[in-house]
Design a protein around this motif. Structure first.
Motif, short mmCIF file in Angstrom:
data_model
loop_
_atom_site.label_atom_id
_atom_site.label_comp_id
_atom_site.label_asym_id
_atom_site.label_seq_id
_atom_site.Cartn_x
_atom_site.Cartn_y
_atom_site.Cartn_z
N LEU A 57 0.84 -1.21 0.00
CA LEU A 57 0.00 0.00 0.00
C LEU A 57 0.87 1.25 0.00
O LEU A 57 0.59 2.23 -0.70
CB LEU A 57 -0.92 0.01 1.23
N PHE A 64 -13.66 7.45 -10.62
CA PHE A 64 -14.52 6.73 -9.70
C PHE A 64 -15.94 7.30 -9.79
O PHE A 64 -16.11 8.46 -10.15
CB PHE A 64 -14.00 6.86 -8.27
N PRO A 65 -16.92 6.50 -9.44
CA PRO A 65 -18.31 6.97 -9.53
C PRO A 65 -18.65 7.93 -8.41
O PRO A 65 -19.43 7.62 -7.52
CB PRO A 65 -19.13 5.68 -9.43
N MET A 66 -18.00 9.08 -8.42
CA MET A 66 -18.26 10.09 -7.39
C MET A 66 -17.92 11.46 -7.98
O MET A 66 -17.56 11.54 -9.15
CB MET A 66 -17.44 9.81 -6.14
N TYR A 124 -10.32 11.34 -2.53
CA TYR A 124 -10.47 9.99 -1.97
C TYR A 124 -9.13 9.34 -1.61
O TYR A 124 -8.91 8.94 -0.47
CB TYR A 124 -11.24 9.09 -2.94
N LEU A 151 -6.97 8.62 2.15
CA LEU A 151 -6.51 7.31 2.61
C LEU A 151 -5.13 7.41 3.24
O LEU A 151 -4.81 6.73 4.20
CB LEU A 151 -6.41 6.33 1.44
N ARG A 174 -5.77 12.76 -9.45
CA ARG A 174 -6.04 11.86 -8.34
C ARG A 174 -4.76 11.15 -7.91
O ARG A 174 -4.50 10.96 -6.72
CB ARG A 174 -7.08 10.87 -8.85
N SER A 193 -7.99 1.63 -8.51
CA SER A 193 -8.14 1.99 -7.10
C SER A 193 -7.06 1.30 -6.26
O SER A 193 -6.55 1.90 -5.31
CB SER A 193 -9.55 1.68 -6.58
N MET A 232 -5.26 1.60 -2.27
CA MET A 232 -6.39 1.08 -1.50
C MET A 232 -6.21 -0.41 -1.26
O MET A 232 -5.58 -1.11 -2.05
CB MET A 232 -7.70 1.25 -2.28
N THR A 233 -6.81 -0.89 -0.18
CA THR A 233 -6.83 -2.34 0.01
C THR A 233 -7.90 -2.93 -0.90
O THR A 233 -8.77 -2.23 -1.41
CB THR A 233 -7.20 -2.69 1.46
N ARG A 234 -7.82 -4.23 -1.10
CA ARG A 234 -8.79 -4.89 -1.97
C ARG A 234 -10.21 -4.70 -1.46
O ARG A 234 -11.13 -4.43 -2.23
CB ARG A 234 -8.51 -6.38 -2.02
N ARG A 277 -11.49 -2.34 0.39
CA ARG A 277 -11.99 -0.98 0.18
C ARG A 277 -12.30 -0.75 -1.28
O ARG A 277 -13.31 -0.15 -1.64
CB ARG A 277 -10.99 0.05 0.67
N CYS A 288 -16.01 0.19 -1.80
CA CYS A 288 -16.24 1.63 -1.95
C CYS A 288 -16.19 2.08 -3.40
O CYS A 288 -16.76 3.11 -3.74
CB CYS A 288 -15.22 2.42 -1.15
N ILE A 289 -15.47 1.39 -4.24
CA ILE A 289 -15.37 1.85 -5.62
C ILE A 289 -16.15 0.94 -6.57
O ILE A 289 -17.04 1.38 -7.29
CB ILE A 289 -13.89 1.92 -6.08
#
Lengths: 262, 290
Positions: A92, A108-110, A118, A122, A171, B179, B184-186, B188, B192-193
């Motif tokens: 990560l 993303f859908p936002m 977003y 994180l 992003r 994502s 991001m973690t899988r 999330r 979320c996406i």
């Protein structure tokens, strides 16, 4: 190995070094002993015919291939002195440092704002006002601010293809990476929007180390400082872009850039 | 030259004819489907709409001939039974579908699970009824609305799980990958996406599954059965519900009044489902042009 190619004034730090890198899709070997050094704050273009392993190579740098169980890399990719293929490297954290932009824009859908905020949220603990500032500066960085400042709350999916791709870049840079990997970022985008993205990449060069996979040789010659030519999973030639496009050492490279195959 | 040209040409006529035939066949199929739906809708409305009134909706069921006769207890019973089935079945099935989509691709266990779920989906609903009858009714000694919920949850579960998995797999891999590439973690990324980009389809799929099970009758005959009481003893006693009411009133009663009430209940179920579907479409419209 690259240092020898450069004028002595240019002392470039190597940001990414792939060493004896091989890659397998199940039993099928796609990359063979790739050795590649990518200098910091420069644009390195990766070119070659379809299926030669360009994208495969790029997808090792942020370990995105690990999503698929049957895919496996051997060898080393050293970023800032650390072999990122090592199991102890946190993936990560790696992916924050090594951002990636894909062929098809994937907003993303936002809302436009949330698209940028977003990923940032994180990784960083931020106050509301800081988030707004950083979103603006990321959108400015991606040369998108002027076009979207009045529709930050509109859906990211409502933007045009080229805008969507720049939104994805915004992003990504909002997470403050060191490295940007771009996997044919303009192949799904019209020529005018493509030029905008190329200008954008040139402006981002000061802040990031950029590696771009491209099918478009004009693009490689327009924007990149260095070019690596891939053929059948091997790196045939890696040199300054000027040299590759004016006086390539390898016959295969010459055939490819003059359009005799590929 | 001209002669060979004529030789290799095929007349366009037959290709056009074939095209027309195919068009007719599919149009006929569509017409048949629409006709059946309208016919059902029409009979339900013609026979059922007339009895709808305040008494019908809010009074409990009574023997025929008594005043203030209604199906209010069955409506409430169906709401209890269905909602509990949703609470038991949908979250688990959704989680299972997500898990299957993320971890179950090209894996032996994943395929085994998928196969089991497919088999479960094909089971006749009466088996779910008998199963819960043996599991809960025989062991506790009484039928209950809760047993009905459990049997409906069993029917709901595989449908929702497969719908969830199928919908998730429809999202282009690039969305998931991009994502993840942001760090991001899988979990999330998927929740979320990926799920966010298919929320309309997911909600529709789940609602359709719920709607279909809400009308299941066979499992309820074994479990909730029927009662003239209001469903306050949902966990311990037989519980009134609309599907069994329709079955009993229309086929098991000589009274014209009860026949009409059975149609009324059918009308009620149909209209509710129709409205739910429309509402969902309205809520989950793709907001591309925001």
């Amino acid at each position: 190995m690259l240092e020898t190619l450069l004028s002595p004034k240019e002392k470039l730090k190597i940001k990414i070094a792939a060493r004896n890198l091989s890659f397998f899709y199940g039993d099928h070997q796609a990359l063979f002993d790739n050795n590649l050094e990518i200098p910091e704050n420069r644009i390195t273009a990766v070119i070659g015919p379809s299926g030669c392993g360009k994208s495969t190579h790029l997808r090792i740098y942020n370990r995105i291939f690990e999503l698929y169980r049957e895919q496996r890399a051997e060898g080393e990719v050293v970023i800032d002195g650390v072999n990122i293929l090592d199991r102890n490297v946190d993936v990560l954290e790696l992916r924050r440092k090594v951002g990636m932009i894909f062929q098809r824009p994937t907003p993303f859908p936002m809302s436009v704002f949330d698209n940028v905020a977003y990923g940032m949220r994180l990784h960083f603990k931020l106050r509301k006002s800081e988030i707004a500032e950083r979103v603006e500066s990321a959108l400015r960085g991606a040369s998108l601010w002027e076009e979207v400042k009045d529709k930050l709350n509109g859906s990211g999916l409502a933007l045009s293809g080229g805008q969507q791709q720049r939104l994805c870049i915004a992003r990504t840079i909002a997470a403050e990476p060191d490295i940007l990997l771009l996997d044919e970022p303009t192949s799904a985008i019209d020529p005018v929007a493509t030029l905008k993205i190329e200008e954008l990449l040139l402006s981002l060069r000061k802040r990031f180390t950029i590696v771009i996979v491209t099918h478009n040789m004009q693009q490689a010659s327009r924007i990149s400082d260095f070019t690596a030519f891939f053929y059948k999973g091997r790196i045939v030639e890696h040199d300054t872009t000027t040299k590759i496009f004016t006086n390539p050492s390898n016959k295969k490279t010459e055939e490819y850039i003059t359009g005799r195959f590929g | 030259m001209r002669e060979t040209d004529d030789c290799i040409r095929r007349p366009v006529f037959f290709r056009k004819l074939l095209n027309a035939v195919m068009w007719l066949l599919s149009a006929a199929g569509v017409a048949l489907a629409v006709f059946c739906m309208l016919w059902i809708l029409w009979s339900v409305i013609r026979n059922g709409a007339g009895v709808i009134g305040l008494d019908f909706l809010f009074c409990g069921s009574k023997p025929p001939g008594e005043p203030d006769n209604g199906v209010g207890n069955a409506i409430l019973g169906t709401v209890f039974i269905t909602l509990t089935a949703v609470v038991i079945g949908v979250p688990a099935a959704f989680a299972g579908g997500v898990g299957l989509a993320i971890y179950g691709q090209n894996s032996r266990i994943g395929n085994l699970i998928r196969f089991s779920v497919n088999v479960m989906m094909g089971l006749p609903s009466i088996l779910a009824g008998v199963f819960v009858y043996a599991l809960l009714v025989v062991t506790t000694g009484h039928r209950s609305g809760f047993a009905g919920s459990l049997s409906l949850a069993i029917i709901l579960f595989p449908v929702v799980m497969r719908t969830t998995e199928d919908m998730i797999l429809m999202v282009p891999a690039a969305v998931h990958e991009s994502s993840l590439a942001l760090g991001m973690t899988r979990a999330r990324s998927v929740l979320c996406i990926v799920c966010r980009s298919i929320k309309g389809g997911l909600a529709t799929g789940i609602l359709l599954a719920v709607a279909r099970t809400a009308g299941e009758t066979a499992p309820l005959l074994f479990t909730a059965l029927w009662s003239d009481a209001w469903p306050w003893h949902y966990f311990t006693q037989p519980t009134a519900n609309l599907p069994v009411l329709i079955n009993e009133y229309t086929t098991n009663s000589p009274s014209e009044e009860m026949h009409a009430m059975g149609w009324g209940a059918a009308f009620l179920i149909t209209i509710t489902l129709l409205l739910m579907n429309l509402a969902l479409r309205f809520i989950c419209r793709e907001k591309k042009h925001a």
